[in-house]
Design a protein around this motif. Structure first.
Motif, short mmCIF file in Angstrom:
data_model
loop_
_atom_site.label_atom_id
_atom_site.label_comp_id
_atom_site.label_asym_id
_atom_site.label_seq_id
_atom_site.Cartn_x
_atom_site.Cartn_y
_atom_site.Cartn_z
N TYR A 176 0.77 -1.23 -0.14
CA TYR A 176 -0.18 0.15 -0.05
C TYR A 176 0.71 1.47 -0.03
N CYS A 177 2.15 1.18 0.33
CA CYS A 177 2.62 2.37 0.81
C CYS A 177 3.74 3.08 -0.53
N ALA B 180 9.09 7.39 10.02
CA ALA B 180 10.32 7.22 9.27
C ALA B 180 10.11 5.96 8.51
N TRP C 272 11.73 3.38 7.50
CA TRP C 272 12.74 2.37 7.89
C TRP C 272 12.24 1.12 8.20
N LEU D 188 9.15 4.12 13.61
CA LEU D 188 10.22 4.19 13.03
C LEU D 188 10.39 2.77 12.42
N GLY D 189 9.58 1.68 12.44
CA GLY D 189 9.59 0.49 12.09
C GLY D 189 9.83 -0.60 13.45
N HIS E 265 2.81 1.18 15.81
CA HIS E 265 3.35 0.00 14.96
C HIS E 265 2.11 -0.64 14.72
N ASN E 266 1.78 -0.85 13.42
CA ASN E 266 0.39 -1.23 13.16
C ASN E 266 0.48 -2.82 12.55
N ASP F 169 -1.94 -3.90 10.89
CA ASP F 169 -2.20 -3.59 9.43
C ASP F 169 -3.56 -4.42 8.97
N ARG G 299 8.56 -9.05 6.17
CA ARG G 299 8.37 -9.44 7.56
C ARG G 299 7.16 -10.01 7.83
N ARG H 229 5.86 -8.10 14.01
CA ARG H 229 5.27 -6.91 14.44
C ARG H 229 5.11 -6.99 15.89
N ILE I 76 -5.44 -0.96 8.40
CA ILE I 76 -5.83 -0.46 7.03
C ILE I 76 -6.97 -1.15 6.43
N LEU J 243 -7.61 2.92 3.01
CA LEU J 243 -6.33 2.59 2.29
C LEU J 243 -6.19 4.19 1.40
N VAL J 244 -5.19 4.70 1.25
CA VAL J 244 -4.97 6.02 0.39
C VAL J 244 -4.36 5.53 -0.91
N ALA K 145 -6.06 7.85 8.21
CA ALA K 145 -5.76 8.06 6.58
C ALA K 145 -6.93 7.79 6.06
N LEU L 255 1.79 11.58 6.02
CA LEU L 255 3.41 11.43 5.90
C LEU L 255 3.72 11.82 4.50
N1 SAM Z 1 7.80 2.46 8.54
C1 SAM Z 1 7.25 2.47 9.82
C2 SAM Z 1 6.38 1.08 9.71
O1 SAM Z 1 5.67 0.58 8.69
O2 SAM Z 1 5.99 0.70 10.98
C3 SAM Z 1 6.42 3.55 9.97
C4 SAM Z 1 5.95 4.61 8.71
S1 SAM Z 1 4.61 3.66 8.07
C5 SAM Z 1 3.98 4.82 6.77
C6 SAM Z 1 2.96 3.87 8.90
C7 SAM Z 1 1.85 3.21 8.95
O3 SAM Z 1 1.07 4.09 7.86
C8 SAM Z 1 1.55 1.77 8.26
O4 SAM Z 1 1.82 0.92 9.21
C9 SAM Z 1 0.26 1.66 7.71
O5 SAM Z 1 -0.73 1.23 8.42
C10 SAM Z 1 -0.08 3.10 7.37
N2 SAM Z 1 0.00 3.84 5.93
C11 SAM Z 1 1.11 3.67 5.33
N3 SAM Z 1 0.74 3.88 3.92
C12 SAM Z 1 -0.69 3.94 3.70
C13 SAM Z 1 -1.67 4.24 2.90
N4 SAM Z 1 -1.44 4.40 1.56
N5 SAM Z 1 -3.09 4.17 3.16
C14 SAM Z 1 -3.19 4.03 4.56
N6 SAM Z 1 -2.49 3.78 5.41
C15 SAM Z 1 -1.08 3.81 5.12
#
Ligand code: SAM
Ligand code: DTB
Ligand code: SF4
Length: 359
Positions: free
Chosen positions: A63-64, A104, A106, A135-136, A156-157, A159, A172, A177, A196, A228-229, A267, A295
């Protein structure tokens, strides 16, 4: 410690699915009832997000925007300077945010990054705000040092459900997690953990995610529910929309099974109209991300959130109301420091005999 009867950690999938299956109005009534046991139904906590290191992430979360595995056209950015982060936190505070969340891209922080993030925590905390980082993965020592620096929350999701996880992320495991979540808890930080919706998962997966969250040894204090974005270039960039009522139902079920937690409408609010957001508040959401940017993607303008709050009679929850003792203490210390710096301050204990007294 004994807990009230409605704080349970033994939810079965069947029980959670039965809540999802309730007629919508019955579900909303139960959610409101649970909400009012522990919360002011007309107050919403607001947090502001900042990406402190953007893009080029080694993980493959489908999704990222920030995963290095996909071409999303995102501009990468190294770890931001501490000064810049503090400036953004100050601006967020002035706009009314009580918590500042720093994220971050990471897999986990490197040892050489740690001194910088720890200093960010110290300085943001000294503004009198609550601090949150994502931060992961963290090991025990990293969690411990973040806690010592004054970090209040770690995000720390999980998800999605354990069963669907591998369809979304392969770099991972679910257990990775859970291990980080345990390290965060053990270090004494508050947990922000959610997921999400709208990634093509089934209702059973949504129930499975909520079951994991509710059956953790302690409920996360904060439960972000993201929609979800859709990011062009990622494998989920063209996924079908989730039914808005199904999204609201998921908020309501989270509220019922984790009644004390702050459930965050996270989000995806850019793609929700006022009516849908209002239903989410009615279903028990009592926290949002506030400010024009999440973010890497857009969030509603702060002024449009305030307009909706006004129309609904909702007010932003002040930090004092959350009774965060440490943040209070930090705010108090800062106020004393500020006052000391002010030329009007007269420090009697250290005053020289020649200085004139101030009444
Ligand atoms: N990298 C770290 C991690 O994943 O734990 C922290 C940053 S990460 C972007 C944080 C959270 O944002 C993710 O666990 C996810 O749930 C959410 N997220 C990221 N991209 C997204 C998207 N496109 N739509 C909705 N939620 C999103
Ligand atoms: C969370 O659950 N949602 C936030 C926060 N925790 C770090 C992040 C949402 C990111 C949305 C996509 C983006 O802006 O890149
Ligand atoms: Fe990296 Fe976090 Fe994005 Fe996954 S969600 S790709 S870990 S920044």
């Amino acid at each position: 410690m004994t807990q009230p009867n409605d704080i349970r950690h033994d939810w079965t999938l069947k029980q959670i699915q039965a809540l999802f299956d309730l007629p919508f109005n019955d579900l909303m009534f139960q959610a409101q009832t649970a909400h009012r046991q522990y919360h002011d139904a007309n107050a919403v906590q607001i947090s502001t997000l900042l990406s402190i290191k953007t893009g080029a992430c080694p993980e493959d979360c489908k999704y990222c925007s920030q995963s290095g595995h996909y071409n999303t056209g995102l501009e990468k950015e190294k770890l931001l300077e501490i000064e810049r982060v503090v400036k953004e936190a100050q601006a967020a505070k002035e706009k009314g945010a009580s918590r500042f969340c720093m994220g971050a891209a990471w897999r986990s922080p490197r040892e050489k990054d740690m001194p910088y993030v720890l200093e960010m925590v110290r300085q943001v905390k000294s503004l009198g705000m609550e601090t949150c980082m994502t931060l992961g993965m963290l090991d025990k020592d990293q969690a411990e040092s973040l806690r010592e620096a004054g970090l209040d929350y770690y995000n720390h999701n999980l998800d999605t459900s354990p069963e669907y996880y591998n369809s979304i992320i392969t770099t991972r495991t679910y257990q990775d997690r859970l291990d980080t979540l345990a390290n965060v808890r053990e270090a004494g930080m508050k947990v922000c953990c959610g997921g999400i919706l709208g990634m093509g998962e089934s209702r059973q997966d949504r129930a499975g995610l909520l079951m994991q969250l509710a059956n953790l040894p302690d409920h996360p204090e904060s439960v972000p529910i993201n929609m979800l974005v859709k990011i062009a270039g990622t494998p989920l960039g063209e996924t079908d929309d989730i039914d808005p009522f199904e999204f609201v139902r998921t908020i309501a079920v989270a509220r019922i099974i984790m009644p004390k937690s702050y459930v965050r409408l996270s989000a995806g609010r850019e793609d929700m109209n006022d009516q849908m957001q209002s239903l989410c508040y009615l279903a028990g959401a009592n926290s949002i991300f506030y400010g024009e940017k999440l973010l890497t993607t857009a969030n509603p303008e702060a002024s449009s959130d305030m307009k909706l709050f006004n129309r609904l009679g909702i007010r932003p929850l002040e930090l004092r109301e959350e009774a965060s003792d440490e943040a209070h203490e930090a705010a108090l210390q800062q106020a004393i420091e500020d006052q000391k710096r002010s030329h009007l301050f007269h420090d009697a204990a250290n005053a020289s005999t020649t200085s004139s007294s101030v009444n």
